[in-house]
Design an enzyme around this catalytic site. Structure first.
Site, PDB file in Angstrom:
ATOM      1  N   VAL A 187       1.062  -1.263  -0.002  1.00 16.84           N
ATOM      2  CA  VAL A 187       0.036   0.143  -0.123  1.00 16.84           C
ATOM      3  C   VAL A 187       0.857   1.322   0.067  1.00 16.84           C
ATOM      4  O   VAL A 187       1.733   1.364   1.021  1.00 16.84           O
ATOM      5  CB  VAL A 187      -0.801  -0.030   1.368  1.00 16.84           C
ATOM      6  N   ARG A 215       2.091  -2.456  15.496  1.00 17.63           N
ATOM      7  CA  ARG A 215       2.123  -1.464  16.421  1.00 17.63           C
ATOM      8  C   ARG A 215       3.407  -1.174  16.888  1.00 17.63           C
ATOM      9  O   ARG A 215       4.767  -1.997  16.417  1.00 17.63           O
ATOM     10  CB  ARG A 215       1.461  -2.163  17.643  1.00 17.63           C
ATOM     11  N   HIS A 270     -13.212 -38.561  25.335  1.00 17.04           N
ATOM     12  CA  HIS A 270     -14.042 -38.543  24.094  1.00 17.04           C
ATOM     13  C   HIS A 270     -15.375 -38.256  24.345  1.00 17.04           C
ATOM     14  O   HIS A 270     -15.905 -38.419  25.130  1.00 17.04           O
ATOM     15  CB  HIS A 270     -14.135 -39.960  23.571  1.00 17.04           C
TER      16      HIS A 270
HETATM   17  P1  NAI Z   1       1.147  -7.441  12.335  1.00 17.61           P
HETATM   18  O1  NAI Z   1       2.514  -7.050  12.401  1.00 17.61           O
HETATM   19  O2  NAI Z   1       0.577  -8.902  12.802  1.00 17.61           O
HETATM   20  O3  NAI Z   1       0.637  -7.661  10.772  1.00 17.61           O
HETATM   21  C1  NAI Z   1       0.857  -6.401   9.896  1.00 17.61           C
HETATM   22  C2  NAI Z   1       0.756  -6.757   8.688  1.00 17.61           C
HETATM   23  O4  NAI Z   1       0.752  -5.840   7.717  1.00 17.61           O
HETATM   24  C3  NAI Z   1       1.701  -7.587   8.005  1.00 17.61           C
HETATM   25  O5  NAI Z   1       1.317  -8.788   7.431  1.00 17.61           O
HETATM   26  C4  NAI Z   1       2.470  -6.798   7.236  1.00 17.61           C
HETATM   27  O6  NAI Z   1       3.259  -7.574   5.994  1.00 17.61           O
HETATM   28  C5  NAI Z   1       1.479  -5.923   6.595  1.00 17.61           C
HETATM   29  N1  NAI Z   1       2.084  -4.579   6.085  1.00 17.61           N
HETATM   30  C6  NAI Z   1       2.841  -3.775   6.554  1.00 17.61           C
HETATM   31  N2  NAI Z   1       2.976  -2.769   5.704  1.00 17.61           N
HETATM   32  C7  NAI Z   1       2.179  -2.918   4.444  1.00 17.61           C
HETATM   33  C8  NAI Z   1       1.967  -2.178   3.287  1.00 17.61           C
HETATM   34  N3  NAI Z   1       2.486  -0.995   3.253  1.00 17.61           N
HETATM   35  N4  NAI Z   1       1.060  -2.810   2.541  1.00 17.61           N
HETATM   36  C9  NAI Z   1       0.468  -3.891   2.529  1.00 17.61           C
HETATM   37  N5  NAI Z   1       0.679  -4.677   3.971  1.00 17.61           N
HETATM   38  C10 NAI Z   1       1.479  -4.006   4.663  1.00 17.61           C
HETATM   39  O7  NAI Z   1       0.538  -6.393  13.030  1.00 17.61           O
HETATM   40  P2  NAI Z   1      -1.138  -5.982  13.507  1.00 17.61           P
HETATM   41  O8  NAI Z   1      -1.953  -7.321  12.926  1.00 17.61           O
HETATM   42  O9  NAI Z   1      -1.265  -4.667  13.249  1.00 17.61           O
HETATM   43  O10 NAI Z   1      -0.986  -6.496  15.087  1.00 17.61           O
HETATM   44  C11 NAI Z   1      -0.068  -5.855  15.936  1.00 17.61           C
HETATM   45  C12 NAI Z   1       0.363  -6.440  16.976  1.00 17.61           C
HETATM   46  O11 NAI Z   1      -0.884  -6.751  17.836  1.00 17.61           O
HETATM   47  C13 NAI Z   1       0.997  -7.711  16.779  1.00 17.61           C
HETATM   48  O12 NAI Z   1       2.249  -7.817  17.201  1.00 17.61           O
HETATM   49  C14 NAI Z   1       0.156  -8.640  17.270  1.00 17.61           C
HETATM   50  O13 NAI Z   1       0.654  -9.745  17.565  1.00 17.61           O
HETATM   51  C15 NAI Z   1      -0.930  -8.080  18.294  1.00 17.61           C
HETATM   52  N6  NAI Z   1      -2.104  -8.348  18.441  1.00 17.61           N
HETATM   53  C16 NAI Z   1      -2.182  -9.680  18.778  1.00 17.61           C
HETATM   54  C17 NAI Z   1      -3.486 -10.352  18.802  1.00 17.61           C
HETATM   55  C18 NAI Z   1      -3.586 -11.552  19.319  1.00 17.61           C
HETATM   56  O14 NAI Z   1      -2.863 -12.233  20.044  1.00 17.61           O
HETATM   57  N7  NAI Z   1      -4.971 -12.263  19.075  1.00 17.61           N
HETATM   58  C19 NAI Z   1      -4.587  -9.354  18.431  1.00 17.61           C
HETATM   59  C20 NAI Z   1      -4.268  -8.274  18.103  1.00 17.61           C
HETATM   60  C21 NAI Z   1      -3.287  -7.836  18.033  1.00 17.61           C
END
Ligand code: NAI
Length: 464
Positions: free
Chosen positions: A235, A271, A443
């Site tokens: 993007v 983040r 089970h």
């Molecule tokens: P993320 O780092 O998991 O994913 C971000 C994605 O954006 C990546 O796949 C990356 O390749 C893509 N990206 C970056 N720049 C881009 C561009 N210019 N164009 C297209 N794609 C691009 O980050 P996310 O999902 O924002 O989460 C942030 C943090 O919060 C993570 O560390 C995550 O583990 C944590 N989190 C954990 C949750 C859980 O444990 N269930 C729930 C929500 C967040």
């Protein structure tokens, strides 16, 4: 004499858990928090509210797609978005209120406001400076956007994860930038509520870094649920008007820029650590190249008496990692041994099905040149999963080829986020796949798939 043994900055899962453990260990404890409620990002605008929306939207999806075949006929429920948000807010309130209760119970002082560190042993909140023997920075993280993409949660057109929880209405068309955890969880919510969701991702697979097998299956399942993906697309920028937005992206393999329109754009590109306003520069607290507070093996910064935990230091930005560090640093401050096993921190994506992983991936072991075996079992062979129409996915265990010791696991399937802990305990105890295979599993449960995956590491599963 110091007023406090420890002042913790930030009441997220790292900070509040640390405070409770400090208090339990007999330390006079205060927490500085500027939000109106305790619990940080996780409870207020992260894990908890998103899980409420995932639950409600999942029930709708079940009603629309699975009820009729189970003999439950009739009109599917319609979405009352205002009520759904109020249900979510109620869930937040119950949880944040619960932390306030725990603070009172443990005699922890809540210093309301945003704090700064004047010097080691001195924390200023508002006009008051408090003396303390130790300080723990648990100030967390904030969403990071892209150059050329301006997030404005108030307008509700280009939003981050916080804004996505408060949209004025369910959009018709949403573009999600980033196929990471946030993009897929919140993308799933809106797709189930009827939004046409397109995820634009720079990499060629969803959830970068995850087990490749899971990535493939996960994407296929999400596509079946209606999410569209544009992969390998970077993007470049977002242009927003009062009611719409246009996302421009560049295909990684070359070619012209392309655009896609949406009513709402969710920026979910990661983040970044948050330590603004704490005065760390002035104090000479060492930071890493990635803007994290640098700490040693005991979560101590280079300034004596100042510690840091959670998203603001290195490691996965996960609430439970922060909680573990919070408890461990409390032990350190109380003169005990604090320990976190960073090799056994599970990761969960709370979609349907859930995705859960822990330990090493096949790719990482290959890169290390280690010899390993993989036992895999499909939920198609699990009677319970079939009974509830949730047989997509599999459980997979990776073991050392010689010793059979469990090195990692990945599960995509119903309740994967709960089941992964069986593997975590096994790994903590240095167990082998054989140990899991020889453990009686009730089970019919989903957990039988984990046992079958363990059996698959040896003489073979039964139901495959
Ligand atoms: P993320 O780092 O998991 O994913 C971000 C994605 O954006 C990546 O796949 C990356 O390749 C893509 N990206 C970056 N720049 C881009 C561009 N210019 N164009 C297209 N794609 C691009 O980050 P996310 O999902 O924002 O989460 C942030 C943090 O919060 C993570 O560390 C995550 O583990 C944590 N989190 C954990 C949750 C859980 O444990 N269930 C729930 C929500 C967040």
């Amino acid at each position: 004499m110091s007023q406090y043994d420890v002042i913790i900055i930030g009441a997220g899962p790292g900070g509040y858990v640390s405070a409770i453990r400090c208090a339990q260990l007999g330390l006079k404890t205060a927490v500085v928090e500027g939000r109106e409620t305790l619990g940080g990002t996780c409870l207020n605008v992260g894990c908890i509210p998103s899980k409420a929306l995932l639950h409600a939207s999942h029930l709708l999806h079940e009603a629309e797609h699975n009820f009729a075949s189970m003999g439950l006929k009739g009109k599917s429920p319609s979405v009352d978005w205002k009520q759904m948000k109020s249900y979510k807010d109620d869930v937040i309130g119950q949880n944040t209120g619960g932390i306030e209760f725990l603070f009172k119970k443990n005699k922890i002082d809540w210093l309301k406001g945003y704090g700064s560190i004047e010097a080691a042993g001195k924390v200023k909140v508002g006009d008051t400076t408090y003396d303390t023997k130790n300080i723990v920075i648990a100030s967390g993280s904030v969403p990071s956007s892209l150059p050329g993409v301006e997030v404005d949660n108030g307008k509700g057109i280009v939003v981050d994860s916080t804004g996505a929880l408060e949209l004025p209405k369910v959009p018709k068309k949403m573009v999600v930038i980033g196929a990471g955890v946030i993009g897929l969880e919140l993308g799933s919510v809106y797709a189930r509520l009827g939004t046409e969701v397109t995820v634009v991702e720079y990499m060629d697979a969803v959830c970068p870094g995850m087990d490749a097998d899971v990535q493939r299956t996960f994407k296929k399942i999400l596509e079946k649920q209606g999410l569209k993906f544009i992969m390998g697309a970077a993007v470049q920028g977002v242009e927003a008007s009062k009611t719409k937005a246009k996302v421009t992206y560049q295909p990684k393999k070359g070619g012209d820029d392309a655009t896609i329109d949406a009513d709402v754009v969710l920026v979910a590109t990661g983040r970044k650590p948050y330590a603004e306003g704490l005065g760390l520069d002035k104090l000479g607290v060492k930071m890493t190249e990635r803007g994290q507070v640098a700490v040693d093996a005991h979560w101590a910064t280079n300034v004596p008496g100042i510690y840091a935990i959670g998203d603001v230091i290195e490691g996965p930005m996960l609430a439970h990692k922060a909680e573990d560090e919070g408890m461990a640093v409390a032990d350190v401050l109380a003169g005990n041994h604090g320990h976190v096993n960073y090799g056994v921190i599970p990761g969960v994506v709370y979609t349907a099905p859930e995705v859960a992983t822990v330990g090493a991936t096949e790719a990482a072991l290959k890169a290390e040149g280690r010899k390993f075996k993989v036992g895999k079992f499909s939920f198609m062979g699990n009677a319970r999963a079939k009974a509830v129409h949730q047989a997509d996915g599999f459980a997979k265990i990776i073991v050392d080829a010689e010793t059979d010791r469990v090195l990692g696991a990945a599960i995509i399937g119903p309740s994967a986020g709960d089941m992964i802990h069986e593997i975590c305990v096994a790994m903590e105890f240095g167990a082998s796949a054989q140990d899991i295979a020889l453990t009686c599993h009730a089970h019919p449960t989903y957990s039988e798939a984990v046992r079958e995956a363990a059996l698959a590491c040896g003489d073979g599963p039964i139901h495959a």
